[in-house]
Motif scaffolding. Structure first.
Motif, PDB file in Angstrom:
ATOM      1  N   PHE A  34      91.399   3.610 -61.989  1.00 59.68           N
ATOM      2  CA  PHE A  34      90.834   4.730 -61.248  1.00 59.68           C
ATOM      3  C   PHE A  34      91.871   5.012 -59.954  1.00 59.68           C
ATOM      4  O   PHE A  34      92.043   6.238 -59.704  1.00 59.68           O
ATOM      5  CB  PHE A  34      89.648   4.517 -60.736  1.00 59.68           C
ATOM      6  CG  PHE A  34      88.806   5.234 -60.008  1.00 59.68           C
ATOM      7  CD1 PHE A  34      88.615   6.655 -60.590  1.00 59.68           C
ATOM      8  CD2 PHE A  34      88.546   5.295 -58.776  1.00 59.68           C
ATOM      9  CE1 PHE A  34      87.814   7.919 -59.954  1.00 59.68           C
ATOM     10  CE2 PHE A  34      87.697   6.162 -58.087  1.00 59.68           C
ATOM     11  CZ  PHE A  34      87.692   7.237 -58.464  1.00 59.68           C
ATOM     12  N   THR A  35      92.107   4.037 -59.287  1.00 61.66           N
ATOM     13  CA  THR A  35      93.004   4.370 -57.951  1.00 61.66           C
ATOM     14  C   THR A  35      94.653   4.998 -58.185  1.00 61.66           C
ATOM     15  O   THR A  35      94.728   6.002 -57.614  1.00 61.66           O
ATOM     16  CB  THR A  35      93.161   2.859 -57.305  1.00 61.66           C
ATOM     17  OG1 THR A  35      92.101   2.309 -57.116  1.00 61.66           O
ATOM     18  CG2 THR A  35      94.063   3.134 -55.900  1.00 61.66           C
ATOM     19  N   GLU A  48      88.326  10.454 -62.306  1.00 64.70           N
ATOM     20  CA  GLU A  48      87.462   9.529 -63.375  1.00 64.70           C
ATOM     21  C   GLU A  48      87.465   9.950 -64.867  1.00 64.70           C
ATOM     22  O   GLU A  48      87.435   9.276 -65.663  1.00 64.70           O
ATOM     23  CB  GLU A  48      85.958   9.875 -63.095  1.00 64.70           C
ATOM     24  CG  GLU A  48      85.175   8.807 -63.603  1.00 64.70           C
ATOM     25  CD  GLU A  48      84.020   8.422 -62.474  1.00 64.70           C
ATOM     26  OE1 GLU A  48      84.165   8.047 -61.281  1.00 64.70           O
ATOM     27  OE2 GLU A  48      82.951   8.072 -63.120  1.00 64.70           O
TER      28      GLU A  48
ATOM     29  N   SER B  13     109.648  -6.484 -48.013  1.00 67.40           N
ATOM     30  CA  SER B  13     108.946  -6.216 -49.277  1.00 67.40           C
ATOM     31  C   SER B  13     109.488  -7.562 -50.302  1.00 67.40           C
ATOM     32  O   SER B  13     109.142  -7.686 -51.381  1.00 67.40           O
ATOM     33  CB  SER B  13     109.079  -5.137 -50.121  1.00 67.40           C
ATOM     34  OG  SER B  13     109.246  -4.008 -49.317  1.00 67.40           O
ATOM     35  N   GLU B  40     108.161  -1.578 -36.822  1.00 62.51           N
ATOM     36  CA  GLU B  40     107.496  -0.347 -37.183  1.00 62.51           C
ATOM     37  C   GLU B  40     107.270  -0.474 -38.707  1.00 62.51           C
ATOM     38  O   GLU B  40     106.199  -0.129 -39.022  1.00 62.51           O
ATOM     39  CB  GLU B  40     108.343   0.744 -36.701  1.00 62.51           C
ATOM     40  CG  GLU B  40     107.799   2.166 -36.990  1.00 62.51           C
ATOM     41  CD  GLU B  40     108.776   3.234 -36.529  1.00 62.51           C
ATOM     42  OE1 GLU B  40     108.978   4.102 -37.482  1.00 62.51           O
ATOM     43  OE2 GLU B  40     109.597   3.074 -35.720  1.00 62.51           O
ATOM     44  N   LEU B  44     103.666  -0.985 -41.092  1.00 61.50           N
ATOM     45  CA  LEU B  44     103.286   0.047 -42.127  1.00 61.50           C
ATOM     46  C   LEU B  44     103.305  -0.741 -43.280  1.00 61.50           C
ATOM     47  O   LEU B  44     102.434  -0.315 -44.137  1.00 61.50           O
ATOM     48  CB  LEU B  44     104.562   1.159 -42.029  1.00 61.50           C
ATOM     49  CG  LEU B  44     104.212   2.258 -43.187  1.00 61.50           C
ATOM     50  CD1 LEU B  44     102.772   2.885 -43.107  1.00 61.50           C
ATOM     51  CD2 LEU B  44     105.156   3.540 -43.097  1.00 61.50           C
ATOM     52  N   HIS B  45     104.049  -1.658 -43.565  1.00 59.41           N
ATOM     53  CA  HIS B  45     103.986  -2.358 -44.899  1.00 59.41           C
ATOM     54  C   HIS B  45     102.868  -3.100 -45.009  1.00 59.41           C
ATOM     55  O   HIS B  45     102.021  -3.142 -45.809  1.00 59.41           O
ATOM     56  CB  HIS B  45     105.155  -3.639 -44.874  1.00 59.41           C
ATOM     57  CG  HIS B  45     105.272  -4.323 -46.210  1.00 59.41           C
ATOM     58  ND1 HIS B  45     105.715  -3.713 -47.181  1.00 59.41           N
ATOM     59  CD2 HIS B  45     104.834  -5.595 -46.417  1.00 59.41           C
ATOM     60  CE1 HIS B  45     105.534  -4.964 -48.319  1.00 59.41           C
ATOM     61  NE2 HIS B  45     105.000  -5.893 -47.482  1.00 59.41           N
ATOM     62  N   ASP B  47     100.034  -2.345 -43.139  1.00 58.07           N
ATOM     63  CA  ASP B  47      98.788  -1.520 -43.648  1.00 58.07           C
ATOM     64  C   ASP B  47      98.906  -1.273 -45.187  1.00 58.07           C
ATOM     65  O   ASP B  47      97.674  -0.849 -45.595  1.00 58.07           O
ATOM     66  CB  ASP B  47      99.008  -0.295 -42.856  1.00 58.07           C
ATOM     67  CG  ASP B  47      98.883  -0.478 -41.254  1.00 58.07           C
ATOM     68  OD1 ASP B  47      98.195  -1.741 -40.965  1.00 58.07           O
ATOM     69  OD2 ASP B  47      99.222   0.345 -40.464  1.00 58.07           O
ATOM     70  N   LEU B  48      99.867  -0.705 -45.616  1.00 61.16           N
ATOM     71  CA  LEU B  48     100.136  -0.417 -47.005  1.00 61.16           C
ATOM     72  C   LEU B  48      99.396  -1.341 -47.985  1.00 61.16           C
ATOM     73  O   LEU B  48      98.795  -0.984 -48.906  1.00 61.16           O
ATOM     74  CB  LEU B  48     101.400   0.123 -47.270  1.00 61.16           C
ATOM     75  CG  LEU B  48     101.970   1.571 -47.153  1.00 61.16           C
ATOM     76  CD1 LEU B  48     103.024   1.590 -47.440  1.00 61.16           C
ATOM     77  CD2 LEU B  48     101.183   2.497 -48.002  1.00 61.16           C
ATOM     78  N   VAL B  51      95.362  -1.472 -47.773  1.00 59.44           N
ATOM     79  CA  VAL B  51      94.686  -0.477 -48.303  1.00 59.44           C
ATOM     80  C   VAL B  51      93.795  -0.764 -49.402  1.00 59.44           C
ATOM     81  O   VAL B  51      94.296  -1.464 -50.603  1.00 59.44           O
ATOM     82  CB  VAL B  51      95.629   0.705 -48.712  1.00 59.44           C
ATOM     83  CG1 VAL B  51      94.665   1.897 -49.608  1.00 59.44           C
ATOM     84  CG2 VAL B  51      96.302   1.275 -47.615  1.00 59.44           C
ATOM     85  N   ALA B  52      92.558  -0.661 -49.526  1.00 59.95           N
ATOM     86  CA  ALA B  52      91.640  -1.188 -50.481  1.00 59.95           C
ATOM     87  C   ALA B  52      91.683  -0.147 -51.859  1.00 59.95           C
ATOM     88  O   ALA B  52      92.227   0.633 -51.825  1.00 59.95           O
ATOM     89  CB  ALA B  52      90.255  -1.164 -50.121  1.00 59.95           C
ATOM     90  N   LEU B  53      91.252  -0.874 -52.964  1.00 66.01           N
ATOM     91  CA  LEU B  53      91.354   0.123 -54.213  1.00 66.01           C
ATOM     92  C   LEU B  53      90.031   0.801 -54.171  1.00 66.01           C
ATOM     93  O   LEU B  53      88.881   0.447 -53.712  1.00 66.01           O
ATOM     94  CB  LEU B  53      91.219  -1.003 -55.505  1.00 66.01           C
ATOM     95  CG  LEU B  53      92.543  -2.005 -55.718  1.00 66.01           C
ATOM     96  CD1 LEU B  53      92.060  -2.794 -56.589  1.00 66.01           C
ATOM     97  CD2 LEU B  53      93.460  -1.022 -56.224  1.00 66.01           C
ATOM     98  N   GLU B  54      90.279   2.008 -54.806  1.00 66.58           N
ATOM     99  CA  GLU B  54      89.127   2.903 -55.099  1.00 66.58           C
ATOM    100  C   GLU B  54      87.966   2.417 -56.199  1.00 66.58           C
ATOM    101  O   GLU B  54      88.534   1.727 -57.023  1.00 66.58           O
ATOM    102  CB  GLU B  54      89.656   4.454 -55.282  1.00 66.58           C
ATOM    103  CG  GLU B  54      90.553   5.010 -54.503  1.00 66.58           C
ATOM    104  CD  GLU B  54      90.010   5.390 -53.197  1.00 66.58           C
ATOM    105  OE1 GLU B  54      88.585   5.693 -53.206  1.00 66.58           O
ATOM    106  OE2 GLU B  54      90.398   5.615 -52.270  1.00 66.58           O
ATOM    107  N   GLU B  55      87.005   2.861 -55.993  1.00 67.84           N
ATOM    108  CA  GLU B  55      85.821   2.254 -56.786  1.00 67.84           C
ATOM    109  C   GLU B  55      85.328   3.557 -57.582  1.00 67.84           C
ATOM    110  O   GLU B  55      85.095   4.743 -57.094  1.00 67.84           O
ATOM    111  CB  GLU B  55      84.643   1.745 -56.113  1.00 67.84           C
ATOM    112  CG  GLU B  55      84.742   0.564 -55.638  1.00 67.84           C
ATOM    113  CD  GLU B  55      84.487  -0.383 -56.598  1.00 67.84           C
ATOM    114  OE1 GLU B  55      84.217  -0.396 -57.833  1.00 67.84           O
ATOM    115  OE2 GLU B  55      84.737  -1.762 -55.994  1.00 67.84           O
ATOM    116  N   PRO B  56      85.419   3.562 -58.984  1.00 68.05           N
ATOM    117  CA  PRO B  56      85.023   4.778 -59.890  1.00 68.05           C
ATOM    118  C   PRO B  56      83.403   4.553 -59.711  1.00 68.05           C
ATOM    119  O   PRO B  56      82.880   3.839 -59.191  1.00 68.05           O
ATOM    120  CB  PRO B  56      85.431   4.152 -61.219  1.00 68.05           C
ATOM    121  CG  PRO B  56      85.604   2.738 -61.235  1.00 68.05           C
ATOM    122  CD  PRO B  56      85.919   2.332 -59.934  1.00 68.05           C
TER     123      PRO B  56
END
Lengths: 193, 156
Positions: A34-35, A48, B13, B40, B44-45, B47-48, B51-56
């Motif tokens: 999804f992400t 979705e 990285s 710098e 940024l690395h 922070d990236l 970043v949390a995963l999105e939830e459907p």
């Protein structure tokens, strides 16, 4: 305590007709899928739809998965191709309505909250907003590298590219992201002045 | 030739070689320009990476499973209705039995001299030129249809 079955067992069981095993695979990968779809199509409803379509496609062609690569790598390839097809079909602009929503969130965060939590949240919001401004394949590479925790070789397999090309594209995507972040921050500073 | 930024992105990285890492660490320690870019990019690395995963939506898994339950098991032939299979089998059984019954009815059981010789076919009278042309024409049509299907499949 019940231990989780490894992916290869779940795949074999799904191929044997066990729907529950495929449901487990969905649970394991739905957030990543999804992400990645969201970063590419840039709209939650569309993402979705794309993500659902990807799991259905993965199920249909599960017997063609040779297990030479990770299941996630194979699945991300489906996500990338499905998202690109979706974007081509719908000819969506890179910036969507969600951008306006995140812009509003950014404004509310910068004006209403204070302290470390705010700093963390607004940093996260800025990053999300900057990623949303990127082109779909730049956003995909950044998402796969940082959130999908994929190596350059694995990203190469997912995006059907040479690992060296992925490395160059990753560097360019990060540079563009940095520029986007700088622009966002400059705009905020200008608004404050 | 890699820029400073590219080298430092590789370093943070974990994509730089051990030799490059050694050189860059020394440069970061001694040169302020490298140090500034490093700080710098490292921020940024980090922070990236965080970043949390999105939830459907909550119904996501259920929606996918509902669609999957209607599909055939992957790698197997799609399910064919058993009634169709039984119907086809029944048709052939009835046809074979009817032929056998018709054959036995027509047999002359009283005749003592049974001949097993097959009747001879005269191809000259049965396979004439118009029939041959019609047969070849039908073959050509079938061949073209097959070629058309093959090319369409390749193109799609």
């Amino acid at each position: 305590m019940q231990t989780k079955a490894p992916e290869s067992v779940l795949i074999a069981e799904a191929l044997g007709g066990n729907h529950g095993a495929f449901a487990e695979l969905i649970k394991l990968h739905q957030r990543y899928v999804f992400t990645l779809a969201l970063k590419m199509v840039k709209n939650r409803e569309d993402a979705e739809e794309v993500a659902q379509d990807c799991f259905v496609k993965a199920y249909r062609s599960l017997s063609s998965f040779q297990q030479q690569s990770k299941f996630s790598t194979w699945l991300y390839r489906i996500v990338f191709n499905t998202s690109m097809t979706f974007l081509r079909k719908n000819r969506l602009p890179t910036n969507s309505i969600d951008d306006e929503a995140s812009q509003l969130q950014l404004e509310s965060y910068s004006s209403n909250n204070t302290g470390e939590r705010v700093e963390k949240q607004s940093k996260y919001q800025y990053l999300q907003h900057a990623i949303a401004q990127l082109l779909p394949d730049d956003a995909a590479i950044i998402t796969l590298f940082y959130q999908g925790e994929q190596s350059l070789e694995e990203i190469g397999q997912s995006l059907q590219m040479n690992p060296d090309t992925v490395k160059v594209k990753l560097h360019r995507a990060r540079q563009r992201l940095k520029v986007q972040l700088e622009n966002l921050l400059n705009d905020e500073v200008k608004e404050l002045i | 030739m890699k820029s400073i930024e590219e080298k430092i992105w590789d370093l943070v990285s974990g994509l730089a070689s051990p030799k490059e890492q050694e050189e860059l660490v020394a440069l970061i320690k001694t040169q302020s320009a490298y140090r500034k870019v490093y700080d710098e990019i490292k921020r940024l690395h980090s922070d990236l990476s965080s970043v949390a995963l999105e939830e459907p939506s909550m119904a996501f898994e259920r929606n996918v499973m509902r669609e999957i339950e209607t599909l055939p098991i992957p790698g197997r032939f799609p399910m064919v209705d058993q009634r169709i299979i039984r119907g086809i089998a029944g048709f052939f059984i009835v046809a074979i039995l009817s032929l056998l019954v018709a054959l036995f009815i027509q047999l002359d059981w009283t005749s003592s001299a049974v001949s097993f010789e097959m009747p001879e076919l005269n191809w000259d009278t049965r396979l004439n030129k118009p029939l041959l042309y019609a047969f070849l024409f039908a073959d050509a049509i079938l061949g073209l249809l097959f070629l058309d299907k093959l090319i369409r499949n390749r193109l799609s």
